[in-house]
Scaffold this motif. Structure first.
Motif, PDB file in Angstrom:
ATOM      1  N   UNK A 242       0.833  -1.207   0.000  1.00 58.12           N
ATOM      2  CA  UNK A 242       0.000   0.000   0.000  1.00 58.12           C
ATOM      3  C   UNK A 242       0.871   1.261   0.000  1.00 58.12           C
ATOM      4  N   UNK A 243       1.862   1.302   0.877  1.00 61.05           N
ATOM      5  CA  UNK A 243       2.747   2.471   0.943  1.00 61.05           C
ATOM      6  C   UNK A 243       3.629   2.558  -0.300  1.00 61.05           C
ATOM      7  N   UNK A 244       4.055   1.411  -0.832  1.00 65.06           N
ATOM      8  CA  UNK A 244       4.878   1.415  -2.044  1.00 65.06           C
ATOM      9  C   UNK A 244       4.086   1.985  -3.218  1.00 65.06           C
ATOM     10  N   UNK A 245       2.822   1.622  -3.297  1.00 65.00           N
ATOM     11  CA  UNK A 245       1.979   2.149  -4.367  1.00 65.00           C
ATOM     12  C   UNK A 245       1.778   3.657  -4.180  1.00 65.00           C
ATOM     13  N   UNK A 246       1.568   4.085  -2.931  1.00 66.44           N
ATOM     14  CA  UNK A 246       1.430   5.510  -2.655  1.00 66.44           C
ATOM     15  C   UNK A 246       2.693   6.270  -3.002  1.00 66.44           C
ATOM     16  N   UNK A 247       3.860   5.677  -2.679  1.00 58.64           N
ATOM     17  CA  UNK A 247       5.133   6.319  -3.004  1.00 58.64           C
ATOM     18  C   UNK A 247       5.322   6.437  -4.518  1.00 58.64           C
ATOM     19  N   UNK A 248       4.933   5.406  -5.259  1.00 55.67           N
ATOM     20  CA  UNK A 248       5.057   5.447  -6.721  1.00 55.67           C
ATOM     21  C   UNK A 248       4.232   6.596  -7.298  1.00 55.67           C
ATOM     22  N   UNK A 249       2.991   6.729  -6.821  1.00 53.07           N
ATOM     23  CA  UNK A 249       2.134   7.813  -7.311  1.00 53.07           C
ATOM     24  C   UNK A 249       2.711   9.172  -6.924  1.00 53.07           C
ATOM     25  N   UNK A 250       3.161   9.282  -5.677  1.00 54.73           N
ATOM     26  CA  UNK A 250       3.693  10.554  -5.187  1.00 54.73           C
ATOM     27  C   UNK A 250       4.957  10.948  -5.958  1.00 54.73           C
ATOM     28  N   UNK A 251       5.887  10.012  -6.098  1.00 53.25           N
ATOM     29  CA  UNK A 251       7.146  10.343  -6.776  1.00 53.25           C
ATOM     30  C   UNK A 251       6.916  10.642  -8.256  1.00 53.25           C
ATOM     31  N   UNK A 252       5.953   9.960  -8.885  1.00 56.81           N
ATOM     32  CA  UNK A 252       5.639  10.248 -10.289  1.00 56.81           C
ATOM     33  C   UNK A 252       5.068  11.663 -10.427  1.00 56.81           C
ATOM     34  N   UNK A 253       4.230  12.058  -9.485  1.00 58.22           N
ATOM     35  CA  UNK A 253       3.659  13.403  -9.512  1.00 58.22           C
ATOM     36  C   UNK A 253       4.746  14.450  -9.314  1.00 58.22           C
ATOM     37  N   UNK A 254       5.643  14.222  -8.361  1.00 53.96           N
ATOM     38  CA  UNK A 254       6.741  15.157  -8.105  1.00 53.96           C
ATOM     39  C   UNK A 254       7.615  15.284  -9.345  1.00 53.96           C
ATOM     40  N   UNK A 255       7.889  14.169 -10.002  1.00 56.44           N
ATOM     41  CA  UNK A 255       8.715  14.196 -11.210  1.00 56.44           C
ATOM     42  C   UNK A 255       8.044  15.002 -12.318  1.00 56.44           C
ATOM     43  N   UNK A 256       6.722  14.810 -12.484  1.00 57.17           N
ATOM     44  CA  UNK A 256       6.003  15.574 -13.512  1.00 57.17           C
ATOM     45  C   UNK A 256       6.039  17.067 -13.211  1.00 57.17           C
ATOM     46  N   UNK A 257       5.837  17.429 -11.947  1.00 56.88           N
ATOM     47  CA  UNK A 257       5.849  18.848 -11.577  1.00 56.88           C
ATOM     48  C   UNK A 257       7.233  19.455 -11.800  1.00 56.88           C
TER      49      UNK A 257
END
Length: 117
Positions: A39-54
């Motif tokens: 669950x946390x790994x999936x959350x981290x993937x979404x979060x880090x992908x968003x940070x990278x896009x920004x």
């Protein structure tokens, strides 16, 4: 061996992990939690992908006229802010001249209702 992090603690450290501001031991604790928690790994993937896009978004500079207009309005609000606040308060408040007769009428009405047979 450091204590295991909870889900809440891990998610709270996502910002610091993305900015690489965590000490090595804390970063290792977060990464070990991510390795064992889907669950946390999936959350981290979404979060880090968003940070990278920004971070990859091209920065735009505001036109000089816009910056000038904004600063003019800010200065005007600072200058007239308290006056405008007072005017708004005066517009919405109930004048004391109306409040006193209403309170007296309510007290007389309550007295009449309570003293009625």
């Amino acid at each position: 061996m450091p204590a295991q992090l909870s889900h809440r603690e891990t998610k709270a450290l996502f910002i610091a992990l993305a900015d690489e501001e965590l000490p090595a031991d804390k970063a290792q604790a977060v990464r070990s939690h991510l390795d064992g928690c889907g669950e946390c790994a999936q959350g981290w993937q979404r979060y880090s992908a968003t940070v990278l896009r920004v971070r990859n978004v091209e920065k735009q500079k505001a036109p000089p006229a816009l910056a000038s207009m904004v600063m003019t309005r800010v200065k005007r609000q600072r200058r007239f802010g308290l006056k405008r606040l007072h005017q708004m308060h005066a517009h919405y408040r109930l004048p004391v001249e109306i409040l006193i007769p209403l309170l007296i009428a309510a007290a007389v009405g309550a007295f009449l209702i309570m003293s009625a047979p």
